[in-house]
Design a protein around this motif. Structure first.
Motif, PDB file in Angstrom:
ATOM      1  N   MET A 181     -58.775   8.095 -30.806  1.00 22.19           N
ATOM      2  CA  MET A 181     -59.328   9.457 -30.696  1.00 22.19           C
ATOM      3  C   MET A 181     -59.713   9.784 -29.246  1.00 22.19           C
ATOM      4  SD  MET A 181     -62.668  11.076 -32.561  1.00 22.19           S
ATOM      5  CE  MET A 181     -63.327  12.648 -32.067  1.00 22.19           C
ATOM      6  N   PHE A 182     -60.497   8.860 -28.625  1.00 20.32           N
ATOM      7  CA  PHE A 182     -60.932   9.107 -27.249  1.00 20.32           C
ATOM      8  C   PHE A 182     -59.743   9.062 -26.292  1.00 20.32           C
ATOM      9  CE2 PHE A 182     -64.899   7.617 -29.220  1.00 20.32           C
ATOM     10  CZ  PHE A 182     -65.724   8.678 -28.870  1.00 20.32           C
ATOM     11  N   LYS A 183     -58.731   8.271 -26.624  1.00 17.17           N
ATOM     12  CA  LYS A 183     -57.525   8.230 -25.803  1.00 17.17           C
ATOM     13  C   LYS A 183     -56.822   9.580 -25.813  1.00 17.17           C
ATOM     14  CE  LYS A 183     -53.258   5.603 -25.138  1.00 17.17           C
ATOM     15  NZ  LYS A 183     -52.411   4.485 -25.638  1.00 17.17           N
ATOM     16  N   LYS A 184     -56.764  10.218 -26.986  1.00 13.66           N
ATOM     17  CA  LYS A 184     -56.145  11.544 -27.097  1.00 13.66           C
ATOM     18  C   LYS A 184     -56.945  12.579 -26.316  1.00 13.66           C
ATOM     19  CE  LYS A 184     -53.351  11.610 -31.267  1.00 13.66           C
ATOM     20  NZ  LYS A 184     -53.093  12.340 -32.534  1.00 13.66           N
ATOM     21  N   ILE A 185     -58.261  12.500 -26.392  1.00  6.13           N
ATOM     22  CA  ILE A 185     -59.104  13.446 -25.665  1.00  6.13           C
ATOM     23  C   ILE A 185     -58.876  13.328 -24.166  1.00  6.13           C
ATOM     24  CG2 ILE A 185     -61.489  14.017 -25.072  1.00  6.13           C
ATOM     25  CD1 ILE A 185     -62.230  13.344 -27.969  1.00  6.13           C
ATOM     26  N   ARG A 186     -58.818  12.090 -23.673  1.00  4.78           N
ATOM     27  CA  ARG A 186     -58.550  11.882 -22.240  1.00  4.78           C
ATOM     28  C   ARG A 186     -57.182  12.421 -21.864  1.00  4.78           C
ATOM     29  NH1 ARG A 186     -61.153   6.836 -23.161  1.00  4.78           N
ATOM     30  NH2 ARG A 186     -59.121   5.818 -23.426  1.00  4.78           N
ATOM     31  N   SER A 187     -56.202  12.210 -22.754  1.00  8.81           N
ATOM     32  CA  SER A 187     -54.854  12.711 -22.494  1.00  8.81           C
ATOM     33  C   SER A 187     -54.837  14.240 -22.443  1.00  8.81           C
ATOM     34  CB  SER A 187     -53.890  12.213 -23.570  1.00  8.81           C
ATOM     35  OG  SER A 187     -52.602  12.739 -23.385  1.00  8.81           O
ATOM     36  N   ASP A 188     -55.579  14.885 -23.341  1.00  9.22           N
ATOM     37  CA  ASP A 188     -55.663  16.347 -23.354  1.00  9.22           C
ATOM     38  C   ASP A 188     -56.255  16.873 -22.044  1.00  9.22           C
ATOM     39  OD1 ASP A 188     -54.661  16.442 -25.942  1.00  9.22           O
ATOM     40  OD2 ASP A 188     -56.649  16.368 -26.846  1.00  9.22           O
ATOM     41  N   ILE A 189     -57.311  16.219 -21.594  1.00  7.60           N
ATOM     42  CA  ILE A 189     -57.965  16.659 -20.350  1.00  7.60           C
ATOM     43  C   ILE A 189     -57.038  16.458 -19.154  1.00  7.60           C
ATOM     44  CG2 ILE A 189     -59.904  16.225 -18.799  1.00  7.60           C
ATOM     45  CD1 ILE A 189     -61.514  15.414 -21.326  1.00  7.60           C
ATOM     46  N   GLN A 190     -56.351  15.326 -19.124  1.00  7.48           N
ATOM     47  CA  GLN A 190     -55.421  15.058 -18.027  1.00  7.48           C
ATOM     48  C   GLN A 190     -54.283  16.068 -18.024  1.00  7.48           C
ATOM     49  OE1 GLN A 190     -55.871  12.898 -15.592  1.00  7.48           O
ATOM     50  NE2 GLN A 190     -53.994  13.672 -14.633  1.00  7.48           N
ATOM     51  N   THR A 191     -53.852  16.501 -19.206  1.00  6.44           N
ATOM     52  CA  THR A 191     -52.796  17.506 -19.307  1.00  6.44           C
ATOM     53  C   THR A 191     -53.213  18.820 -18.644  1.00  6.44           C
ATOM     54  OG1 THR A 191     -51.946  16.547 -21.358  1.00  6.44           O
ATOM     55  CG2 THR A 191     -51.388  18.842 -20.932  1.00  6.44           C
ATOM     56  N   VAL A 192     -54.491  19.179 -18.792  1.00  5.21           N
ATOM     57  CA  VAL A 192     -54.989  20.380 -18.135  1.00  5.21           C
ATOM     58  C   VAL A 192     -54.868  20.259 -16.622  1.00  5.21           C
ATOM     59  CG1 VAL A 192     -57.010  21.833 -17.734  1.00  5.21           C
ATOM     60  CG2 VAL A 192     -56.546  20.950 -20.033  1.00  5.21           C
ATOM     61  N   PHE A 193     -55.291  19.128 -16.080  1.00  3.92           N
ATOM     62  CA  PHE A 193     -55.209  18.919 -14.632  1.00  3.92           C
ATOM     63  C   PHE A 193     -53.762  18.956 -14.139  1.00  3.92           C
ATOM     64  CE2 PHE A 193     -59.468  16.975 -15.213  1.00  3.92           C
ATOM     65  CZ  PHE A 193     -60.150  17.700 -14.248  1.00  3.92           C
ATOM     66  N   GLU A 194     -52.844  18.451 -14.950  1.00  6.15           N
ATOM     67  CA  GLU A 194     -51.438  18.415 -14.542  1.00  6.15           C
ATOM     68  C   GLU A 194     -50.792  19.798 -14.562  1.00  6.15           C
ATOM     69  OE1 GLU A 194     -49.690  15.662 -17.215  1.00  6.15           O
ATOM     70  OE2 GLU A 194     -50.565  13.890 -16.250  1.00  6.15           O
ATOM     71  N   ASN A 195     -51.311  20.697 -15.389  1.00  4.92           N
ATOM     72  CA  ASN A 195     -50.662  22.000 -15.550  1.00  4.92           C
ATOM     73  C   ASN A 195     -51.416  23.159 -14.913  1.00  4.92           C
ATOM     74  OD1 ASN A 195     -48.207  21.785 -17.547  1.00  4.92           O
ATOM     75  ND2 ASN A 195     -49.775  20.398 -18.354  1.00  4.92           N
TER      76      ASN A 195
END
Length: 217
Positions: A1-15
């Motif tokens: 779950m926390f891995k997905k949350i971190r991935s979601d946040i990183q996706t924002v920074f990338e886009n």
């Protein structure tokens, strides 16, 4: 779950180059909030708690301006930018690494049952105001232009623009409008007019031949 949350946040920074800090992203990005709410609602939906799932999705809609039906299936690292007015239908399927901008609708075209919303492939970008309507696939690596209305399947690696949507580029090459797969009512009308003109010309030639024959007799 926390891995997905971190991935979601990183996706924002990338886009989004405007993203400055994790605090800003977590507390101010409505697209991110809508995705997190959808995950919770989707889990309820899969457990057949339909009313509760819809309640969660409607609260999310009120808070974010983004409406995602709890039945929709969403892949990894979806990024919804300036998400106000985004609508994602019940049987919609979205792949990984998709970017959706404001005012996009992934909807149906009628009241039919079953699969009635589009399937979006991986690495697809759907620009502001675009409408993708119906049960068909938008291929991987495709781009849907702003305010386009897409009603038929889009091959992979394509760029679609216009109303109704037409393919203008595929596999990095421009596409001849007469040979594309999406409908163009202007071209269809021109073709119909050409056929009618040819028919009338044939009738005129027939009448002329008939009159010449009558004169000879």
């Amino acid at each position: 779950m926390f891995k997905k949350i971190r991935s979601d946040i990183q996706t924002v920074f990338e886009n989004d180059p405007a993203a400055r800090s994790w605090f800003e992203v977590v507390f101010t990005y409505s697209g991110l909030h809508a995705i997190w709410a959808h995950r919770f609602a989707h889990n309820l939906y899969k457990r057949r708690w339909y009313s509760l799932a819809r309640f969660v999705s409607q609260v999310s809609r009120f808070m974010t301006g983004i409406e995602i039906h709890p039945g929709a299936t969403i892949g990894e690292r979806l990024f919804i930018d300036h998400g106000m007015g985004v609508v994602i239908g019940e049987t919609c399927e979205i792949g990984d690494d998709v970017v959706i901008y404001q005012g996009v609708t992934l909807g149906g075209t009628g009241k039919e049952k079953g699969k009635r919303h589009p399937t979006i492939g991986n690495n697809v970008v759907i620009s502001s105001g675009a409408k993708v309507l119906g049960s068909f696939r938008v291929g991987d690596q495709s781009n849907i232009g702003a305010n386009s209305v897409v009603l038929k399947e889009v091959p992979a690696n394509s760029t679609v623009v216009g109303i109704p949507g037409r393919i203008v580029k595929q596999d990095g090459r421009r596409v001849d409008r007469l040979n594309q797969q999406l409908p163009d009512p202007v071209i269809d009308s021109l073709r119909s007019m050409q056929r009618e003109i040819e028919r009338l010309q044939e009738e005129v030639r027939t009448l002329q031949n008939t009159r010449e024959s009558e004169k000879c007799t």
